[in-house]
Design a protein around this motif. Structure first.
Motif, PDB file in Angstrom:
ATOM      1  N   CYS A 165      13.888  10.568   7.206  1.00  0.00           N
ATOM      2  CA  CYS A 165      12.652  10.025   6.501  1.00  0.00           C
ATOM      3  C   CYS A 165      11.646  11.069   6.282  1.00  0.00           C
ATOM      4  O   CYS A 165      10.913  11.495   5.342  1.00  0.00           O
ATOM      5  N   LEU A 166      11.331  11.758   7.374  1.00  0.00           N
ATOM      6  CA  LEU A 166      10.185  12.707   7.503  1.00  0.00           C
ATOM      7  C   LEU A 166      10.455  14.075   6.324  1.00  0.00           C
ATOM      8  O   LEU A 166       9.602  14.317   5.556  1.00  0.00           O
ATOM      9  N   GLY A 167      11.642  14.424   6.429  1.00  0.00           N
ATOM     10  CA  GLY A 167      12.196  15.655   5.646  1.00  0.00           C
ATOM     11  C   GLY A 167      12.145  15.024   4.127  1.00  0.00           C
ATOM     12  O   GLY A 167      11.687  15.840   3.309  1.00  0.00           O
ATOM     13  N   GLY A 181       7.686  14.588  -5.323  1.00  0.00           N
ATOM     14  CA  GLY A 181       7.966  13.490  -6.123  1.00  0.00           C
ATOM     15  C   GLY A 181       8.449  12.361  -5.283  1.00  0.00           C
ATOM     16  O   GLY A 181       9.155  11.403  -5.728  1.00  0.00           O
ATOM     17  N   VAL A 182       8.331  12.264  -4.099  1.00  0.00           N
ATOM     18  CA  VAL A 182       8.758  11.168  -3.124  1.00  0.00           C
ATOM     19  C   VAL A 182       7.539  10.325  -2.656  1.00  0.00           C
ATOM     20  O   VAL A 182       6.521  10.865  -2.612  1.00  0.00           O
ATOM     21  N   ARG A 236       0.842  -1.223  -0.054  1.00  0.00           N
ATOM     22  CA  ARG A 236      -0.027   0.096  -0.179  1.00  0.00           C
ATOM     23  C   ARG A 236       0.756   1.236   0.056  1.00  0.00           C
ATOM     24  O   ARG A 236       2.102   1.357   0.526  1.00  0.00           O
ATOM     25  N   GLU A 237       0.123   2.344  -0.351  1.00  0.00           N
ATOM     26  CA  GLU A 237       0.909   3.680  -0.420  1.00  0.00           C
ATOM     27  C   GLU A 237       1.090   4.187   0.940  1.00  0.00           C
ATOM     28  O   GLU A 237       0.313   3.950   1.821  1.00  0.00           O
ATOM     29  N   GLY A 238       2.226   4.478   1.472  1.00  0.00           N
ATOM     30  CA  GLY A 238       2.605   4.774   2.811  1.00  0.00           C
ATOM     31  C   GLY A 238       2.610   6.662   3.001  1.00  0.00           C
ATOM     32  O   GLY A 238       2.857   7.164   1.928  1.00  0.00           O
ATOM     33  N   GLY A 239       2.960   6.989   4.047  1.00  0.00           N
ATOM     34  CA  GLY A 239       3.006   8.039   4.241  1.00  0.00           C
ATOM     35  C   GLY A 239       3.458   8.718   5.753  1.00  0.00           C
ATOM     36  O   GLY A 239       3.996   7.575   6.255  1.00  0.00           O
ATOM     37  N   THR A 240       3.425   9.816   6.088  1.00  0.00           N
ATOM     38  CA  THR A 240       4.037  10.228   7.214  1.00  0.00           C
ATOM     39  C   THR A 240       3.613   9.404   8.558  1.00  0.00           C
ATOM     40  O   THR A 240       4.298   9.366   9.519  1.00  0.00           O
ATOM     41  N   GLN A 241       2.279   9.177   8.512  1.00  0.00           N
ATOM     42  CA  GLN A 241       1.743   8.203   9.237  1.00  0.00           C
ATOM     43  C   GLN A 241       2.324   6.821   9.711  1.00  0.00           C
ATOM     44  O   GLN A 241       2.437   6.288  10.766  1.00  0.00           O
ATOM     45  N   ASP A 242       3.223   6.558   8.713  1.00  0.00           N
ATOM     46  CA  ASP A 242       3.686   5.216   8.911  1.00  0.00           C
ATOM     47  C   ASP A 242       5.223   5.293   9.420  1.00  0.00           C
ATOM     48  O   ASP A 242       5.889   4.076   9.428  1.00  0.00           O
ATOM     49  N   LEU A 243       5.757   6.339   9.624  1.00  0.00           N
ATOM     50  CA  LEU A 243       7.057   6.562   9.831  1.00  0.00           C
ATOM     51  C   LEU A 243       7.634   5.687  11.206  1.00  0.00           C
ATOM     52  O   LEU A 243       8.647   5.452  11.156  1.00  0.00           O
ATOM     53  N   TYR A 244       6.706   5.535  11.980  1.00  0.00           N
ATOM     54  CA  TYR A 244       6.913   4.951  13.363  1.00  0.00           C
ATOM     55  C   TYR A 244       7.289   3.545  12.976  1.00  0.00           C
ATOM     56  O   TYR A 244       8.309   3.057  13.420  1.00  0.00           O
ATOM     57  N   ASN A 245       6.453   2.874  12.205  1.00  0.00           N
ATOM     58  CA  ASN A 245       6.854   1.557  11.849  1.00  0.00           C
ATOM     59  C   ASN A 245       7.908   1.309  11.009  1.00  0.00           C
ATOM     60  O   ASN A 245       8.478   0.380  10.742  1.00  0.00           O
ATOM     61  N   VAL A 246       8.090   2.344  10.097  1.00  0.00           N
ATOM     62  CA  VAL A 246       9.235   2.358   9.228  1.00  0.00           C
ATOM     63  C   VAL A 246      10.368   2.416   9.887  1.00  0.00           C
ATOM     64  O   VAL A 246      11.476   1.660   9.673  1.00  0.00           O
ATOM     65  N   PHE A 278       9.408  -1.747   3.807  1.00  0.00           N
ATOM     66  CA  PHE A 278       9.098  -0.337   2.907  1.00  0.00           C
ATOM     67  C   PHE A 278       9.987  -0.385   1.919  1.00  0.00           C
ATOM     68  O   PHE A 278      11.267  -0.641   1.882  1.00  0.00           O
ATOM     69  N   ALA A 279       9.589   0.798   0.929  1.00  0.00           N
ATOM     70  CA  ALA A 279      10.583   1.317   0.073  1.00  0.00           C
ATOM     71  C   ALA A 279      10.291   2.850  -0.185  1.00  0.00           C
ATOM     72  O   ALA A 279       9.154   3.124   0.044  1.00  0.00           O
ATOM     73  N   LEU A 280      11.467   3.639  -0.104  1.00  0.00           N
ATOM     74  CA  LEU A 280      11.152   5.178  -0.394  1.00  0.00           C
ATOM     75  C   LEU A 280      11.656   5.436  -1.592  1.00  0.00           C
ATOM     76  O   LEU A 280      13.195   4.851  -1.664  1.00  0.00           O
ATOM     77  N   ALA A 281      11.284   6.213  -2.302  1.00  0.00           N
ATOM     78  CA  ALA A 281      11.824   6.522  -3.445  1.00  0.00           C
ATOM     79  C   ALA A 281      11.392   8.049  -4.044  1.00  0.00           C
ATOM     80  O   ALA A 281      10.385   8.637  -3.442  1.00  0.00           O
ATOM     81  N   ARG A 282      12.061   8.372  -5.058  1.00  0.00           N
ATOM     82  CA  ARG A 282      11.810   9.731  -5.586  1.00  0.00           C
ATOM     83  C   ARG A 282      11.953   9.980  -6.859  1.00  0.00           C
ATOM     84  O   ARG A 282      12.614   9.039  -7.626  1.00  0.00           O
ATOM     85  N   VAL A 283      11.345  10.829  -7.511  1.00  0.00           N
ATOM     86  CA  VAL A 283      11.436  11.173  -9.066  1.00  0.00           C
ATOM     87  C   VAL A 283      11.872  12.556  -9.084  1.00  0.00           C
ATOM     88  O   VAL A 283      11.229  13.402  -8.540  1.00  0.00           O
ATOM     89  N   ILE A 284      12.799  12.861 -10.046  1.00  0.00           N
ATOM     90  CA  ILE A 284      12.930  14.000 -10.388  1.00  0.00           C
ATOM     91  C   ILE A 284      13.091  14.248 -11.962  1.00  0.00           C
ATOM     92  O   ILE A 284      13.986  13.142 -12.623  1.00  0.00           O
ATOM     93  N   ALA A 285      12.480  14.904 -12.626  1.00  0.00           N
ATOM     94  CA  ALA A 285      12.132  15.177 -14.338  1.00  0.00           C
ATOM     95  C   ALA A 285      11.917  13.595 -14.632  1.00  0.00           C
ATOM     96  O   ALA A 285      10.951  13.105 -14.137  1.00  0.00           O
ATOM     97  N   ASP A 286      12.565  13.126 -15.540  1.00  0.00           N
ATOM     98  CA  ASP A 286      12.431  11.640 -16.013  1.00  0.00           C
ATOM     99  C   ASP A 286      13.348  10.570 -15.440  1.00  0.00           C
ATOM    100  O   ASP A 286      13.467   9.368 -15.931  1.00  0.00           O
TER     101      ASP A 286
END
Length: 161
Positions: free
Chosen positions: A42-44, A50-51, A11-21, A65-73
C-alpha cells in the motif's frame, strides 16, 4: 423511530492512514483468498503519481477505504474494503462512487477493477454500471495454496454535462 443514524464521512487519505487501512483490510479480506495487500504494498502504491486513497469513517472511526490510480485517461480501482462491523450501511457504494467522481475529475474515460470470482462485491460493481470484460484463471493464491480466478470489470465514465 428509534435508533441512531450514523453518517458516513468520506475524506482524502494518505500515508498517515495506512495503519487503519491495514486494520480494515485484515478484517475485511478473508485470508483464504489471498486478496489483502501488505502495508508495504500500500505504501509503495501511494508513493506513485496518480494514486489516491479515500477513507470512509463513521463517528470518527475509519471503517472503509478505496485505493485507486489513474494512468492517462484510464483508472483502476485497486482495493475497496469495508470493515465487517460496518457492512450494509452504504459505505462500499459511497467509496466506489467517490472513486468514479474523482476519476471523472481527472479526465478518465474508463475505469477498471479486478475481483475474485465468487466475491459478493460483484453485485455492487454491476449495480454501479461495471460489466465483466475478462478473466484471469488461477490469479489469486490463498493461504492453503488453492487458486482462485479473477474477473476483470470495466465501465465507461461519461460526463454528466
Amino acid at each position: 423511530m428509534s435508533g441512531t443514524v450514523n453518517l458516513v464521512e468520506l475524506r482524502e487519505g494518505g500515508t498517515q492512514d495506512l495503519y487503519n487501512v491495514n486494520i480494515v483490510m485484515q478484517e475485511a479480506f478473508d485470508p483464504r483468498f489471498g486478496e489483502a495487500w501488505t502495508s508495504a504494498q500500500c505504501l509503495g502504491m501511494l508513493s506513485l503519481p496518480g494514486v489516491w486513497l479515500v477513507i470512509a469513517s463513521i463517528d470518527g472511526r475509519d471503517m472503509g477505504f478505496a485505493l485507486a490510480r489513474v494512468i492517462a485517461d484510464e483508472a483502476e480501482l485497486l482495493l475497496l474494503a469495508t470493515h465487517p462491523a460496518a457492512r450494509r450501511r452504504g459505505i462500499a457504494g459511497a467509496l466506489l462512487r467517490a472513486v468514479i467522481e474523482e476519476a471523472r475529475g481527472r479526465g478518465v474515460v474508463r475505469i477498471h477493477l479486478e475481483v475474485r470470482s465468487g466475491n459478493d462485491a460483484v453485485w455492487l460493481y454491476r449495480r454501479e454500471g461495471f460489466e465483466k470484460v475478462g478473466e484471469r484463471r488461477d490469479y489469486y493464491r490463498g493461504r492453503s495454496g488453492q487458486l482462485f480466478d479473477a474477473h476483470t470489470y470495466a465501465r465507461d465514465i461519461k460526463d454528466l454535462d
